[in-house]
Scaffold this motif. Structure first.
Motif, PDB file in Angstrom:
ATOM      1  N   GLN A 155      14.350   5.948   0.507  1.00 58.40           N
ATOM      2  CA  GLN A 155      12.979   6.451   0.542  1.00 58.40           C
ATOM      3  C   GLN A 155      12.289   5.860   1.772  1.00 58.40           C
ATOM      4  N   ALA A 156      11.811   6.705   2.630  1.00 54.62           N
ATOM      5  CA  ALA A 156      11.207   6.236   3.882  1.00 54.62           C
ATOM      6  C   ALA A 156      10.092   7.169   4.289  1.00 54.62           C
ATOM      7  N   GLU A 157       9.118   6.607   4.994  1.00 52.30           N
ATOM      8  CA  GLU A 157       8.005   7.383   5.530  1.00 52.30           C
ATOM      9  C   GLU A 157       7.741   6.921   6.964  1.00 52.30           C
TER      10      GLU A 157
ATOM     11  N   GLN B  31      -3.043   8.039   7.180  1.00 47.47           N
ATOM     12  CA  GLN B  31      -3.988   7.121   6.543  1.00 47.47           C
ATOM     13  C   GLN B  31      -3.617   6.902   5.080  1.00 47.47           C
ATOM     14  N   ALA B  32      -3.120   7.958   4.431  1.00 49.46           N
ATOM     15  CA  ALA B  32      -2.702   7.835   3.038  1.00 49.46           C
ATOM     16  C   ALA B  32      -1.478   6.933   2.918  1.00 49.46           C
TER      17      ALA B  32
ATOM     18  N   ALA C 177       0.605   1.648   1.135  1.00 50.13           N
ATOM     19  CA  ALA C 177       1.348   0.431   1.456  1.00 50.13           C
ATOM     20  C   ALA C 177       0.492  -0.810   1.238  1.00 50.13           C
ATOM     21  N   LEU C 178      -0.785  -0.721   1.591  1.00 48.25           N
ATOM     22  CA  LEU C 178      -1.667  -1.869   1.413  1.00 48.25           C
ATOM     23  C   LEU C 178      -1.961  -2.107  -0.065  1.00 48.25           C
TER      24      LEU C 178
ATOM     25  N   ALA D 102      -5.194  -4.098  13.371  1.00 48.72           N
ATOM     26  CA  ALA D 102      -6.469  -3.496  13.754  1.00 48.72           C
ATOM     27  C   ALA D 102      -6.832  -2.314  12.854  1.00 48.72           C
ATOM     28  N   LEU D 103      -5.831  -1.607  12.347  1.00 51.15           N
ATOM     29  CA  LEU D 103      -6.078  -0.442  11.497  1.00 51.15           C
ATOM     30  C   LEU D 103      -6.415  -0.823  10.060  1.00 51.15           C
ATOM     31  N   ALA D 104      -5.918  -1.960   9.610  1.00 48.52           N
ATOM     32  CA  ALA D 104      -6.144  -2.373   8.230  1.00 48.52           C
ATOM     33  C   ALA D 104      -7.610  -2.764   8.022  1.00 48.52           C
TER      34      ALA D 104
END
Length: 250
Positions: free
Chosen positions: A25-27, A175-176, A181-182, A203-205
Motif C-alpha cells: 500500500q503506497a501513496e 493535502q488529504a 499521515a499526520l 513547512a507544510l505541516a
C-alpha cells in the motif's frame, strides 16, 4: 501500513505503481516540485559542446529528463562520452533517453550508498582526469563535492542548471494524504530520498506538529540524519532501490 513516497514527479508515481505491483500500500506525496530552468540557453549550449567533453555527470533522473528535453533534433550521444550517474534511477533514465549502456558509469552495485563519493570511486579508476573537460548537469544549487574533487585532479569542470526545484503546492488530494499521515503516524511510513523534501514537509505541516511517533525510511545517511534532527522517532537507512525498500518493509 501505508508507505508515502515523497520523490518528485514522475518518479513518485512510478514508485507507487511498482510498489502496488508488489502488494504494498503506497501513496505519492511529492515534496519537491521540478520545473524547467529559468534560462534554458545554457542547456542548449551544453549540447553544442557535448562532443568536446570526456564526462557528463547527471545528479538525478530529473537532471536527465530536463537535459534531454532540450536536445537538438539531430543530436546523438557522442560515442566517446561517458555519462556519470549516482544511482540506478539516474542510470535507468539515461538508458531510456538513448545513452548507450557502455557509456554509463555508475557506482558499484555493492556500494554502501549511491552518491557522488561512490561514483568517484568508479571514475577515479577509469583514467587520469588531468585536462579532461567535464560537464555536471544539475538543478539550482546542489552539492559541489564531485566538481571540486574533479577540479582537484586537474579536470576542467563546468556546471549547467537544467531544472529548478521548489516547494510543492499540494492539491486537495495531496493535502488529504498529508492529513491522514499526520493523524495516524503509526499507520504510515515516510520514504525520503532528499533532505530538502523533509524541510518542505516540516513547512507544510501545521504549526506545533510533533514527529516523535512518525517513522521514516531514508536513502542516505545525510537524509537519515535530517529526519532524526526533525524529530522523527524511528528512522531507518535503506539503499535507494526497490528491493531494499521492500526488504525494509518485510
Amino acid at each position: 501500513m501505508r508507505l508515502i513516497v515523497t520523490r518528485p514527479q514522475p518518479q513518485a508515481d512510478e514508485w507507487v505503481a511498482a510498489l502496488h505491483a508488489r502488494g504494498v500500500q503506497a501513496e505519492a506525496l511529492p515534496l519537491i516540485d521540478i520545473g524547467p530552468a529559468a534560462d534554458e540557453a545554457p542547456v542548449h549550449q551544453a549540447w553544442v559542446q557535448l562532443s568536446t567533453m570526456a564526462l557528463a555527470m547527471f545528479v538525478s533522473p530529473n537532471a536527465v529528463g530536463r537535459f534531454f528535453a532540450c536536445r537538438p533534433a539531430a543530436a546523438t550521444w557522442p560515442a566517446q562520452l561517458w555519462a556519470g550517474s549516482t544511482g540506478p534511477g539516474t542510470s535507468a533514465a539515461l538508458l531510456a533517453a538513448g545513452v548507450p549502456p557502455e557509456c554509463v558509469v555508475q557506482p558499484d552495485a555493492s556500494a554502501a550508498q549511491f552518491d557522488s563519493e561512490a561514483l568517484w570511486a568508479r571514475l577515479a579508476a577509469l583514467r587520469s582526469w588531468q585536462g579532461a573537460r567535464v560537464l555536471i548537469v544539475r538543478g539550482e544549487g546542489g552539492r559541489d563535492w564531485l566538481a571540486q574533487t574533479l577540479a582537484g585532479q586537474g579536470a576542467q569542470v563546468s556546471c549547467v542548471q537544467a531544472y529548478r526545484r521548489a516547494a510543492p503546492q499540494l492539491d486537495a488530494a495531496q493535502q488529504a494524504v498529508l492529513a491522514r499521515a499526520l493523524a495516524d503516524p503509526a499507520g504510515h511510513l515516510w520514504l525520503f530520498s532528499s533532505s530538502e523534501a523533509i524541510g518542505h514537509l516540516l513547512a507544510l505541516a501545521p504549526a506545533g506538529t510533533t514527529w516523535q511517533q512518525a517513522r521514516a525510511l531514508a536513502s542516505h545517511p545525510r537524509i537519515a540524519a535530517r529526519a532524526r534532527a526533525a524529530g522523527f522517532g524511528r528512522v531507518r537507512q535503506v539503499r535507494p532501490t526497490m528491493e531494499a525498500v521492500l526488504q525494509a518493509l518485510g
